[in-house]
Design a protein around this motif. Structure first.
Motif, PDB file in Angstrom:
ATOM      1  N   ILE A  69       0.834  -1.204   0.000  1.00 38.50           N
ATOM      2  CA  ILE A  69       0.000   0.000   0.000  1.00 38.50           C
ATOM      3  C   ILE A  69       0.870   1.257   0.000  1.00 38.50           C
ATOM      4  O   ILE A  69       0.584   2.229  -0.687  1.00 38.50           O
ATOM      5  CB  ILE A  69      -0.999  -0.036   1.170  1.00 38.50           C
ATOM      6  CG1 ILE A  69      -2.076  -1.054   0.796  1.00 38.50           C
ATOM      7  CG2 ILE A  69      -1.630   1.317   1.422  1.00 38.50           C
ATOM      8  CD1 ILE A  69      -3.004  -1.452   1.863  1.00 38.50           C
ATOM      9  N   LEU A  70       1.983   1.201   0.750  1.00 41.39           N
ATOM     10  CA  LEU A  70       2.898   2.362   0.740  1.00 41.39           C
ATOM     11  C   LEU A  70       3.445   2.594  -0.661  1.00 41.39           C
ATOM     12  O   LEU A  70       3.504   3.740  -1.138  1.00 41.39           O
ATOM     13  CB  LEU A  70       4.066   2.120   1.693  1.00 41.39           C
ATOM     14  CG  LEU A  70       3.800   2.506   3.144  1.00 41.39           C
ATOM     15  CD1 LEU A  70       5.037   2.236   3.978  1.00 41.39           C
ATOM     16  CD2 LEU A  70       3.428   3.981   3.237  1.00 41.39           C
ATOM     17  N   LEU A  71       3.821   1.491  -1.335  1.00 42.23           N
ATOM     18  CA  LEU A  71       4.332   1.628  -2.712  1.00 42.23           C
ATOM     19  C   LEU A  71       3.268   2.238  -3.614  1.00 42.23           C
ATOM     20  O   LEU A  71       3.565   3.079  -4.470  1.00 42.23           O
ATOM     21  CB  LEU A  71       4.753   0.262  -3.262  1.00 42.23           C
ATOM     22  CG  LEU A  71       6.062  -0.283  -2.714  1.00 42.23           C
ATOM     23  CD1 LEU A  71       6.340  -1.660  -3.269  1.00 42.23           C
ATOM     24  CD2 LEU A  71       7.224   0.651  -3.068  1.00 42.23           C
ATOM     25  N   LEU A  72       2.029   1.834  -3.370  1.00 37.12           N
ATOM     26  CA  LEU A  72       0.908   2.370  -4.156  1.00 37.12           C
ATOM     27  C   LEU A  72       0.792   3.885  -3.951  1.00 37.12           C
ATOM     28  O   LEU A  72       0.653   4.653  -4.910  1.00 37.12           O
ATOM     29  CB  LEU A  72      -0.375   1.673  -3.703  1.00 37.12           C
ATOM     30  CG  LEU A  72      -1.573   1.809  -4.610  1.00 37.12           C
ATOM     31  CD1 LEU A  72      -1.315   1.050  -5.888  1.00 37.12           C
ATOM     32  CD2 LEU A  72      -2.818   1.257  -3.924  1.00 37.12           C
ATOM     33  N   ILE A  73       0.918   4.300  -2.668  1.00 31.93           N
ATOM     34  CA  ILE A  73       0.809   5.735  -2.367  1.00 31.93           C
ATOM     35  C   ILE A  73       1.957   6.494  -3.031  1.00 31.93           C
ATOM     36  O   ILE A  73       1.761   7.529  -3.664  1.00 31.93           O
ATOM     37  CB  ILE A  73       0.805   5.985  -0.843  1.00 31.93           C
ATOM     38  CG1 ILE A  73      -0.473   5.400  -0.242  1.00 31.93           C
ATOM     39  CG2 ILE A  73       0.887   7.467  -0.523  1.00 31.93           C
ATOM     40  CD1 ILE A  73      -0.564   5.476   1.258  1.00 31.93           C
ATOM     41  N   ILE A  74       3.192   5.940  -2.905  1.00 32.34           N
ATOM     42  CA  ILE A  74       4.358   6.623  -3.490  1.00 32.34           C
ATOM     43  C   ILE A  74       4.187   6.736  -5.001  1.00 32.34           C
ATOM     44  O   ILE A  74       4.387   7.808  -5.586  1.00 32.34           O
ATOM     45  CB  ILE A  74       5.666   5.872  -3.151  1.00 32.34           C
ATOM     46  CG1 ILE A  74       5.944   6.001  -1.655  1.00 32.34           C
ATOM     47  CG2 ILE A  74       6.842   6.424  -3.938  1.00 32.34           C
ATOM     48  CD1 ILE A  74       7.075   5.139  -1.160  1.00 32.34           C
ATOM     49  N   SER A  75       3.738   5.638  -5.660  1.00 33.89           N
ATOM     50  CA  SER A  75       3.611   5.735  -7.124  1.00 33.89           C
ATOM     51  C   SER A  75       2.505   6.703  -7.509  1.00 33.89           C
ATOM     52  O   SER A  75       2.616   7.392  -8.522  1.00 33.89           O
ATOM     53  CB  SER A  75       3.412   4.375  -7.792  1.00 33.89           C
ATOM     54  OG  SER A  75       2.887   3.461  -6.929  1.00 33.89           O
ATOM     55  N   LEU A  76       1.480   6.781  -6.656  1.00 36.58           N
ATOM     56  CA  LEU A  76       0.396   7.730  -6.949  1.00 36.58           C
ATOM     57  C   LEU A  76       0.932   9.167  -6.919  1.00 36.58           C
ATOM     58  O   LEU A  76       0.655   9.968  -7.809  1.00 36.58           O
ATOM     59  CB  LEU A  76      -0.713   7.555  -5.914  1.00 36.58           C
ATOM     60  CG  LEU A  76      -2.035   8.159  -6.309  1.00 36.58           C
ATOM     61  CD1 LEU A  76      -2.703   7.286  -7.352  1.00 36.58           C
ATOM     62  CD2 LEU A  76      -2.949   8.301  -5.114  1.00 36.58           C
ATOM     63  N   PHE A  77       1.745   9.461  -5.867  1.00 38.46           N
ATOM     64  CA  PHE A  77       2.329  10.802  -5.760  1.00 38.46           C
ATOM     65  C   PHE A  77       3.227  11.086  -6.960  1.00 38.46           C
ATOM     66  O   PHE A  77       3.218  12.171  -7.519  1.00 38.46           O
ATOM     67  CB  PHE A  77       3.154  10.921  -4.473  1.00 38.46           C
ATOM     68  CG  PHE A  77       2.344  11.455  -3.331  1.00 38.46           C
ATOM     69  CD1 PHE A  77       2.002  12.796  -3.266  1.00 38.46           C
ATOM     70  CD2 PHE A  77       1.891  10.613  -2.327  1.00 38.46           C
ATOM     71  CE1 PHE A  77       1.235  13.285  -2.223  1.00 38.46           C
ATOM     72  CE2 PHE A  77       1.127  11.090  -1.283  1.00 38.46           C
ATOM     73  CZ  PHE A  77       0.804  12.431  -1.226  1.00 38.46           C
ATOM     74  N   TYR A  78       4.021  10.068  -7.314  1.00 39.71           N
ATOM     75  CA  TYR A  78       4.957  10.226  -8.429  1.00 39.71           C
ATOM     76  C   TYR A  78       4.194  10.494  -9.730  1.00 39.71           C
ATOM     77  O   TYR A  78       4.533  11.417 -10.482  1.00 39.71           O
ATOM     78  CB  TYR A  78       5.813   8.955  -8.536  1.00 39.71           C
ATOM     79  CG  TYR A  78       6.922   9.072  -9.530  1.00 39.71           C
ATOM     80  CD1 TYR A  78       7.962   9.968  -9.323  1.00 39.71           C
ATOM     81  CD2 TYR A  78       6.926   8.301 -10.684  1.00 39.71           C
ATOM     82  CE1 TYR A  78       8.980  10.088 -10.244  1.00 39.71           C
ATOM     83  CE2 TYR A  78       7.938   8.414 -11.616  1.00 39.71           C
ATOM     84  CZ  TYR A  78       8.961   9.311 -11.389  1.00 39.71           C
ATOM     85  OH  TYR A  78       9.953   9.429 -12.317  1.00 39.71           O
ATOM     86  N   LEU A  79       3.131   9.704  -9.940  1.00 31.03           N
ATOM     87  CA  LEU A  79       2.330   9.887 -11.159  1.00 31.03           C
ATOM     88  C   LEU A  79       1.715  11.281 -11.191  1.00 31.03           C
ATOM     89  O   LEU A  79       1.686  11.936 -12.235  1.00 31.03           O
ATOM     90  CB  LEU A  79       1.204   8.852 -11.206  1.00 31.03           C
ATOM     91  CG  LEU A  79       1.605   7.488 -11.709  1.00 31.03           C
ATOM     92  CD1 LEU A  79       0.415   6.548 -11.723  1.00 31.03           C
ATOM     93  CD2 LEU A  79       2.150   7.598 -13.136  1.00 31.03           C
ATOM     94  N   LEU A  80       1.264  11.717 -10.016  1.00 28.17           N
ATOM     95  CA  LEU A  80       0.639  13.041  -9.939  1.00 28.17           C
ATOM     96  C   LEU A  80       1.647  14.124 -10.301  1.00 28.17           C
ATOM     97  O   LEU A  80       1.333  15.087 -11.011  1.00 28.17           O
ATOM     98  CB  LEU A  80       0.112  13.273  -8.528  1.00 28.17           C
ATOM     99  CG  LEU A  80      -0.774  14.494  -8.409  1.00 28.17           C
ATOM    100  CD1 LEU A  80      -2.170  14.158  -8.894  1.00 28.17           C
ATOM    101  CD2 LEU A  80      -0.837  14.980  -6.981  1.00 28.17           C
ATOM    102  N   ARG A  81       2.893  13.927  -9.825  1.00 26.79           N
ATOM    103  CA  ARG A  81       3.949  14.919 -10.139  1.00 26.79           C
ATOM    104  C   ARG A  81       4.220  14.968 -11.629  1.00 26.79           C
ATOM    105  O   ARG A  81       4.283  16.038 -12.235  1.00 26.79           O
ATOM    106  CB  ARG A  81       5.231  14.554  -9.398  1.00 26.79           C
ATOM    107  CG  ARG A  81       5.497  15.521  -8.266  1.00 26.79           C
ATOM    108  CD  ARG A  81       6.812  15.251  -7.643  1.00 26.79           C
ATOM    109  NE  ARG A  81       7.919  15.573  -8.545  1.00 26.79           N
ATOM    110  CZ  ARG A  81       9.180  15.465  -8.205  1.00 26.79           C
ATOM    111  NH1 ARG A  81       9.490  15.079  -7.013  1.00 26.79           N
ATOM    112  NH2 ARG A  81      10.132  15.776  -9.052  1.00 26.79           N
ATOM    113  N   ILE A  82       4.334  13.750 -12.242  1.00 24.07           N
ATOM    114  CA  ILE A  82       4.593  13.693 -13.682  1.00 24.07           C
ATOM    115  C   ILE A  82       3.426  14.335 -14.429  1.00 24.07           C
ATOM    116  O   ILE A  82       3.608  15.123 -15.349  1.00 24.07           O
ATOM    117  CB  ILE A  82       4.777  12.228 -14.144  1.00 24.07           C
ATOM    118  CG1 ILE A  82       6.018  11.634 -13.492  1.00 24.07           C
ATOM    119  CG2 ILE A  82       4.874  12.139 -15.656  1.00 24.07           C
ATOM    120  CD1 ILE A  82       6.286  10.205 -13.868  1.00 24.07           C
TER     121      ILE A  82
END
Ligand code: ADP
Length: 422
Positions: free
Chosen positions: A171-184
């Motif tokens: 779930i943490l990885l999911l949150i991190i990738s979500l933030f990363y995707l949002l930044r991109i």
């Protein structure tokens, strides 16, 4: 997508993830409880079946009876020496295995009412101990067979722990990738917006010279100059001037393409930066004179060698200086200083221009970015100069940063590694 909508979508995604986490934890707790119940039932059944089987084994029962009659105090030792203890142990083990329980366990034979049994009975509810009356085997009810699973709690915690840690990590990885995707996504959105602005800018810049050329050529075609050769000359001059402007624009666009691809060839040489600064300044001389500006120098690092591409670095200073002149409503007052700090060469370009509001400063090195104020658009440009400057400085292992106060001025700071004397 509207910013507010984007924000709510992101919030919703976060809520869904948190709900997922809560559901996951609930399921883990539920599954532990379920496993616990299954374990308990399986042990009970396995013990019942092994006691029934042992009771049916008459030679074994006789051996146990003989041991109790011989020495009831050191019963375990008696049973061990006759091999009965191992037989009982193996019988229970194979029954437990048939219920998929492969945990280490200890066995005791305790007399009813003994202190030891009373002490263990208090722990029976925790599922660590299970007891069975040995009446069937002994033919008398005075003894209990107690089975202990010392690693049971650890076993359950280990299984649940793996599940829990695994879910939390996922779930943490999911949150991190979500933030990363949002930044991109935000970055792409910004670039798309800037590209649209660039297209508007480019078409606007092309329109004026093109319509001037169209007008002048029309005049010539319709012979509006009559017999006035000077007028004809003026029209021709206008066409040629606007044509030069168009050529410059095309050149800027070509450079823009090179910046886009970041594919410059660098021809690095040892040089002192002061010469390159002066060369850049001389290119901007006319612009500066037009606005009655001046440049002051404070070179404290004269003679320090750097290893850079001279041509690109002259362009860097031309960009910084022309911006300092362009984005100024007063007579430009520019200070250029060099000094050595922490074994790096520091170059400061300070102006007294319109400044850059704090909230826009982090974007000015982005491609096609132009500070969105009505005033700024009086000054022409494609928002590419500072992106180019940053690319060049970083390609030479340097850094560039900005400090600015609206209506007061801006300082650009470049840091470059110096060449150490051999
Ligand atoms: P351009 O000048 O072509 O618009 P640049 O990449 O050189 O593009 O600059 C990006 C933006 O940063 C400019 O549009 C301007 O708003 C702002 N800017 C750059 N230099 C200065 C400066 N010295 N003073 C104030 N604003 C500046």
């Amino acid at each position: 997508m509207k910013t507010v909508f984007r924000k709510y979508t992101f919030l919703l995604a976060m809520l869904i993830i948190l709900a997922l986490l809560a559901t996951q934890i609930k399921w883990i707790v539920y599954s532990i409880r379920f496993q616990d119940k299954v374990f308990e039932k399986s042990v009970e059944l396995a013990l019942n079946e092994s006691m029934t089987n042992l009771t049916a084994d008459k030679p074994l029962c006789n051996k146990v009876k003989a041991c109790v009659e011989c020495d009831s105090i050191r019963l375990k030792a008696q049973l061990t020496s006759t091999g009965v203890w191992q037989e009982i142990h193996d019988a229970i083990k194979s029954e437990l295995k048939s219920y998929d329980i492969d945990l280490e366990y200890e066995m005791y034979i305790l007399e009813n009412g003994s202190d030891e049994l009373k002490k263990l009975e208090a722990e029976f509810d925790k599922g660590l101990y299970y007891s069975r009356c040995m009446g069937g085997i002994l033919g008398q009810t005075g003894y209990q067979l107690v089975v202990e699973f010392p690693s049971r709690t650890r076993f359950f915690f280990a299984t649940a722990g793996y599940m829990f840690v695994g879910s939390v990590i996922l779930i943490l990885l999911l949150i991190i990738s979500l933030f990363y995707l949002l930044r991109i996504y935000n970055r792409e959105l910004r670039i798309a917006k800037h590209t649209k602005e660039l297209l508007n800018n480019v078409s606007h810049e092309f329109k004026t010279p093109l319509s001037s050329i169209a007008l002048a050529s029309n005049m010539i075609r319709k012979k509006r100059y009559g017999t006035d050769d000077e007028k004809l000359g003026n029209y021709a001059e206008l066409i040629s001037k606007e044509n030069r402007k168009l050529q410059n624009l095309v050149e800027s666009l070509l450079r823009l393409e090179a910046v886009e691809r970041n594919e410059f060839d660098y021809n690095r040489e040892n040089t002192t930066i002061e010469d390159l600064i002066k060369e850049g300044a001389s290119t901007c001389e006319m612009l500066l004179e037009e606005k009655f500006g001046q440049i002051k120098y404070d070179f404290q690092s004269e003679g320090t060698q750097v290893f850079v591409d001279k041509l690109h670095f002259v362009n860097v200073f031309v960009n910084l200086l022309s911006n300092a002149i362009k984005y100024s409503k007063r007579n430009p007052d520019i200070d250029i200083a060099t000094r050595i700090e922490n074994e790096n060469l520091v170059i400061l370009v300070k102006d007294n221009g319109i400044g850059i509001p704090a909230k826009f400063q982090k974007y000015i090195f982005d491609k096609y970015y132009r500070v969105p104020t009505g005033d700024v658009h009086d000054a022409k440009g494609f928002g590419i100069g500072l992106a180019y400057v940053k690319q060049i400085v970083e390609a030479h292992n340097g850094t560039i940063s900005v400090e600015s106060t609206s209506s007061e001025g801006t300082v650009f700071r470049i840091e470059l590694p110096v060449i150490k004397a051999q």
